[in-house]
Design a protein around this motif. Structure first.
Motif, PDB file in Angstrom:
ATOM      1  N   ILE A 119      -1.820   6.461   6.320  1.00 18.01           N
ATOM      2  CA  ILE A 119      -2.370   6.709   4.988  1.00 18.01           C
ATOM      3  C   ILE A 119      -1.618   5.867   3.968  1.00 18.01           C
ATOM      4  CG2 ILE A 119      -2.670   8.421   3.167  1.00 18.01           C
ATOM      5  CD1 ILE A 119      -2.899  10.534   5.373  1.00 18.01           C
ATOM      6  N   MET A 120      -2.361   5.080   3.216  1.00 24.37           N
ATOM      7  CA  MET A 120      -1.795   4.303   2.119  1.00 24.37           C
ATOM      8  C   MET A 120      -2.716   4.408   0.917  1.00 24.37           C
ATOM      9  SD  MET A 120      -0.560   0.934   4.271  1.00 24.37           S
ATOM     10  CE  MET A 120      -1.950   1.056   5.409  1.00 24.37           C
ATOM     11  N   SER A 121      -2.208   3.997  -0.214  1.00 24.48           N
ATOM     12  CA  SER A 121      -3.017   3.982  -1.423  1.00 24.48           C
ATOM     13  C   SER A 121      -3.981   2.805  -1.396  1.00 24.48           C
ATOM     14  CB  SER A 121      -2.101   3.879  -2.645  1.00 24.48           C
ATOM     15  OG  SER A 121      -2.848   3.842  -3.839  1.00 24.48           O
ATOM     16  N   ASP A 122      -5.159   2.988  -1.988  1.00 27.12           N
ATOM     17  CA  ASP A 122      -6.059   1.869  -2.246  1.00 27.12           C
ATOM     18  C   ASP A 122      -5.512   1.128  -3.460  1.00 27.12           C
ATOM     19  OD1 ASP A 122      -7.516   3.068  -0.270  1.00 27.12           O
ATOM     20  OD2 ASP A 122      -9.430   2.946  -1.327  1.00 27.12           O
ATOM     21  N   ILE A 123      -5.246  -0.153  -3.325  1.00 24.33           N
ATOM     22  CA  ILE A 123      -4.502  -0.862  -4.363  1.00 24.33           C
ATOM     23  C   ILE A 123      -5.180  -2.167  -4.767  1.00 24.33           C
ATOM     24  CG2 ILE A 123      -2.281   0.084  -3.638  1.00 24.33           C
ATOM     25  CD1 ILE A 123      -1.719  -2.639  -2.286  1.00 24.33           C
ATOM     26  N   GLU A 124      -4.783  -2.644  -5.931  1.00 19.39           N
ATOM     27  CA  GLU A 124      -5.069  -4.003  -6.377  1.00 19.39           C
ATOM     28  C   GLU A 124      -3.728  -4.636  -6.717  1.00 19.39           C
ATOM     29  OE1 GLU A 124      -7.305  -6.396 -10.023  1.00 19.39           O
ATOM     30  OE2 GLU A 124      -8.071  -4.426  -9.400  1.00 19.39           O
ATOM     31  N   GLY A 154      -9.655   2.963 -17.221  1.00 17.09           N
ATOM     32  CA  GLY A 154     -10.127   3.432 -15.919  1.00 17.09           C
ATOM     33  C   GLY A 154     -10.757   2.341 -15.093  1.00 17.09           C
ATOM     34  N   ASP A 155     -10.477   1.074 -15.436  1.00 18.61           N
ATOM     35  CA  ASP A 155     -11.079  -0.056 -14.740  1.00 18.61           C
ATOM     36  C   ASP A 155     -10.185  -0.539 -13.598  1.00 18.61           C
ATOM     37  OD1 ASP A 155     -12.571  -2.287 -14.024  1.00 18.61           O
ATOM     38  OD2 ASP A 155     -11.748  -3.545 -15.631  1.00 18.61           O
ATOM     39  N   VAL A 156      -9.981   0.306 -12.620  1.00 23.02           N
ATOM     40  CA  VAL A 156      -9.221  -0.059 -11.428  1.00 23.02           C
ATOM     41  C   VAL A 156      -9.705   0.848 -10.303  1.00 23.02           C
ATOM     42  CG1 VAL A 156      -7.329   1.505 -12.055  1.00 23.02           C
ATOM     43  CG2 VAL A 156      -6.925  -0.304 -10.389  1.00 23.02           C
ATOM     44  N   LEU A 157      -9.788   0.283  -9.094  1.00 21.12           N
ATOM     45  CA  LEU A 157     -10.280   1.083  -7.972  1.00 21.12           C
ATOM     46  C   LEU A 157      -9.444   2.334  -7.812  1.00 21.12           C
ATOM     47  CD1 LEU A 157     -12.162   1.506  -5.613  1.00 21.12           C
ATOM     48  CD2 LEU A 157     -10.647   0.085  -4.211  1.00 21.12           C
ATOM     49  N   GLN A 158      -8.142   2.199  -7.623  1.00 17.21           N
ATOM     50  CA  GLN A 158      -7.286   3.375  -7.542  1.00 17.21           C
ATOM     51  C   GLN A 158      -5.912   3.131  -8.160  1.00 17.21           C
ATOM     52  OE1 GLN A 158      -9.020   5.801  -6.796  1.00 17.21           O
ATOM     53  NE2 GLN A 158     -10.606   5.018  -5.445  1.00 17.21           N
ATOM     54  N   ARG A 159      -5.179   2.071  -7.708  1.00 18.36           N
ATOM     55  CA  ARG A 159      -3.792   1.886  -8.162  1.00 18.36           C
ATOM     56  C   ARG A 159      -3.430   0.399  -8.240  1.00 18.36           C
ATOM     57  NH1 ARG A 159      -1.454   6.760  -9.974  1.00 18.36           N
ATOM     58  NH2 ARG A 159       0.801   6.673  -9.746  1.00 18.36           N
ATOM     59  N   PHE A 160      -2.794  -0.007  -9.342  1.00 17.47           N
ATOM     60  CA  PHE A 160      -2.261  -1.354  -9.456  1.00 17.47           C
ATOM     61  C   PHE A 160      -0.870  -1.413  -8.850  1.00 17.47           C
ATOM     62  CE2 PHE A 160      -5.118  -1.822 -13.264  1.00 17.47           C
ATOM     63  CZ  PHE A 160      -5.830  -2.920 -12.792  1.00 17.47           C
ATOM     64  N   VAL A 161      -0.557  -2.526  -8.183  1.00 15.71           N
ATOM     65  CA  VAL A 161       0.782  -2.769  -7.629  1.00 15.71           C
ATOM     66  C   VAL A 161       1.199  -4.180  -8.021  1.00 15.71           C
ATOM     67  CG1 VAL A 161       2.150  -3.047  -5.526  1.00 15.71           C
ATOM     68  CG2 VAL A 161       0.515  -1.162  -5.703  1.00 15.71           C
ATOM     69  N   ILE A 162       2.401  -4.309  -8.608  1.00 14.12           N
ATOM     70  CA  ILE A 162       2.916  -5.619  -9.011  1.00 14.12           C
ATOM     71  C   ILE A 162       3.618  -6.269  -7.831  1.00 14.12           C
ATOM     72  CG2 ILE A 162       4.381  -6.868 -10.634  1.00 14.12           C
ATOM     73  CD1 ILE A 162       4.362  -4.289 -12.378  1.00 14.12           C
ATOM     74  N   ASP A 163       3.273  -7.531  -7.557  1.00 19.82           N
ATOM     75  CA  ASP A 163       4.008  -8.348  -6.613  1.00 19.82           C
ATOM     76  C   ASP A 163       5.256  -8.850  -7.342  1.00 19.82           C
ATOM     77  OD1 ASP A 163       5.096 -10.278  -4.973  1.00 19.82           O
ATOM     78  OD2 ASP A 163       3.215 -11.339  -4.622  1.00 19.82           O
ATOM     79  N   ILE A 164       6.399  -8.209  -7.081  1.00 21.51           N
ATOM     80  CA  ILE A 164       7.607  -8.495  -7.841  1.00 21.51           C
ATOM     81  C   ILE A 164       8.141  -9.893  -7.577  1.00 21.51           C
ATOM     82  CG2 ILE A 164      10.006  -7.759  -8.241  1.00 21.51           C
ATOM     83  CD1 ILE A 164       7.909  -5.954  -9.530  1.00 21.51           C
ATOM     84  N   THR A 165       7.755 -10.499  -6.453  1.00 20.16           N
ATOM     85  CA  THR A 165       8.199 -11.867  -6.190  1.00 20.16           C
ATOM     86  C   THR A 165       7.630 -12.838  -7.218  1.00 20.16           C
ATOM     87  OG1 THR A 165       6.375 -12.414  -4.680  1.00 20.16           O
ATOM     88  CG2 THR A 165       8.327 -11.378  -3.725  1.00 20.16           C
ATOM     89  N   THR A 166       6.606 -12.434  -7.977  1.00 20.90           N
ATOM     90  CA  THR A 166       6.021 -13.309  -8.978  1.00 20.90           C
ATOM     91  C   THR A 166       6.785 -13.276 -10.301  1.00 20.90           C
ATOM     92  OG1 THR A 166       4.451 -11.612  -9.777  1.00 20.90           O
ATOM     93  CG2 THR A 166       3.736 -13.043  -7.958  1.00 20.90           C
ATOM     94  N   LEU A 167       7.835 -12.462 -10.387  1.00 22.95           N
ATOM     95  CA  LEU A 167       8.681 -12.482 -11.589  1.00 22.95           C
ATOM     96  C   LEU A 167       9.274 -13.872 -11.814  1.00 22.95           C
ATOM     97  CD1 LEU A 167      10.682  -9.127 -11.551  1.00 22.95           C
ATOM     98  CD2 LEU A 167       9.023  -9.847 -13.248  1.00 22.95           C
ATOM     99  N   GLY A 186       0.797  -1.218   0.000  1.00 22.08           N
ATOM    100  CA  GLY A 186       0.000   0.000   0.000  1.00 22.08           C
ATOM    101  C   GLY A 186       0.828   1.265   0.000  1.00 22.08           C
ATOM    102  N   ALA A 187       2.087   1.146   0.424  1.00 21.78           N
ATOM    103  CA  ALA A 187       2.973   2.309   0.461  1.00 21.78           C
ATOM    104  C   ALA A 187       3.610   2.592  -0.888  1.00 21.78           C
ATOM    105  CB  ALA A 187       4.066   2.099   1.516  1.00 21.78           C
ATOM    106  N   ALA A 188       3.696   1.585  -1.767  1.00 21.36           N
ATOM    107  CA  ALA A 188       4.411   1.765  -3.029  1.00 21.36           C
ATOM    108  C   ALA A 188       3.935   2.985  -3.828  1.00 21.36           C
ATOM    109  CB  ALA A 188       4.322   0.487  -3.870  1.00 21.36           C
ATOM    110  N   PRO A 189       2.617   3.181  -4.064  1.00 15.81           N
ATOM    111  CA  PRO A 189       2.192   4.335  -4.859  1.00 15.81           C
ATOM    112  C   PRO A 189       2.452   5.690  -4.193  1.00 15.81           C
ATOM    113  CG  PRO A 189       0.523   2.622  -4.897  1.00 15.81           C
ATOM    114  CD  PRO A 189       1.493   2.245  -3.823  1.00 15.81           C
TER     115      PRO A 189
END
Length: 350
Positions: free
Chosen positions: A315-320, A337-350, A155-158
């Motif tokens: 305070i953090m970003s609302d994320i998916e 515009g089809d996202v609640l607020q912000r996408f975040v990539i789980d980098i461990t899934t690389l 949630g802190a990333a954005p």
């Protein structure tokens, strides 16, 4: 020796990032290597990938991502501020000249030699910079930020882009208890502006073209909600706002928002980079001493201040959170515009 790391890279202009590898430089004495855990997706990532802002002077591949959080993995011999295992972040910049007037004034974002997190050349060895869609990143210690323990890392990333982009003008133009702040648009930037302005004590109103955003606006901290496409509703806003943060990323009419300002009030654009059309009427700006301004990010000192403020107020970003394999669909959804607020990539899934 440089090390190869897995990444998602755009290999040529207009092509979405695909699994690849890039070489990270070895540590200098003042460098920190960060094992990246999460990286937010900013709309500017898509602009770079699509080459929307003109030819990339350094060519491809481009590895996007400047909303980076993770853990310190290695440190150079002269590093003193961080230790292995610390939670840290990297935003839009990874270096600057550190000697010019703007750098000395903690405004590195204005440095003519600023090195951006991706799409720039390292000022010391000329190597290309790559962003956070990678396993690790090597950054000069001065440009590494501490993530408060009270914040969830994803949630802190954005906050490293969307957070500082809205925090900086709110602070600079005076969001405080008793002030009336308007926010135009409820996307990745708008929802952060609502949360931050509310935490600063302001009375906050969201301007939106969609009535469907009303409930989300209230949940995120808005005290009032106004339909910006309704002339009668907008007329009730005339002369009411000390500050309006405009997050709309496309061409739109700013005159109704200027009309909504009090004398000496400010309208600050943070989302749009193109020409203003229709023509802006300068009469109220002159007659009422109003300000039409723009703002991008803040310097490193201000960005750390923002993170500490967010830590204090949780305070953090609302994320998916998404897997790396879902990046292409996330890009398409973001454009629509089809996202609640912000996408975040789980980098461990690389």
């Amino acid at each position: 020796m440089p090390s190869k790391v897995k990444c998602l890279a755009s290999l040529e202009a207009g092509k979405y990032p695909v699994p690849s590898t890039v070489a990270r430089r070895d540590l200098r004495s003042d460098d920190i290597e960060i094992k990246i855990l999460y990286c937010g997706i900013c709309h500017s990532d898509i602009h770079h990938v699509r080459n929307n802002w003109g030819p990339d002077g350094y060519g491809y591949p481009v590895v996007p991502g400047h909303e980076i959080v993770g853990k310190v993995f290695r440190v150079g011999a002269e590093v003193s501020k961080f230790k292995i295992g610390d939670s840290v972040g990297v935003g839009c910049m990874v270096d600057s000249c550190q000697t010019c007037a703007t750098c000395k004034n903690d405004r590195e974002q204005y440095c003519d030699s600023a090195t951006f997190t991706y799409g720039s050349l390292d000022r010391r060895d000329g190597s290309r910079t790559y962003g956070g869609y990678t396993e690790t990143i090597v950054v000069t210690e001065k440009f590494v930020l501490s993530i408060p323990e009270s914040l969830d890392l994803a949630g802190a990333a954005p906050l490293l882009c969307a957070g500082i982009t809205t925090y900086s003008p709110l602070r600079r133009w005076g969001a405080h208890p008793g002030s009336k702040v308007g926010v135009v648009g409820l996307g990745g930037l708008g929802h952060m502006a609502l949360k931050l302005a509310k935490a600063m004590g302001a009375d906050v109103t969201l301007f939106s073209r969609s009535q469907g955003k009303a409930e989300d606006a209230k949940r995120l901290g808005a005290d009032q909600f106004l339909i910006s496409s309704d002339p009668e509703r907008m007329e009730t806003a005339a002369g009411q706002f000390d500050l309006i943060i405009d997050t709309v990323p496309y061409k739109h009419d700013v005159n109704p928002y200027i009309k909504a300002l009090v004398p000496e009030g400010s309208l600050v654009l943070v989302g749009y980079f193109g020409p203003l059309e229709p023509t802006v009427n300068s009469a109220p700006l002159v007659l009422r001493s109003q300000n039409l301004a723009g703002s991008l990010i803040g310097g490193i000192k201000e960005t750390q201040e923002m993170l500490d403020f967010c830590g204090q107020h949780k305070i953090m970003s609302d994320i998916e959170v998404i897997d790396a394999r879902d990046l292409h669909s996330a890009y398409e959804r973001l454009v629509k515009g089809d996202v609640l607020q912000r996408f975040v990539i789980d980098i461990t899934t690389l």
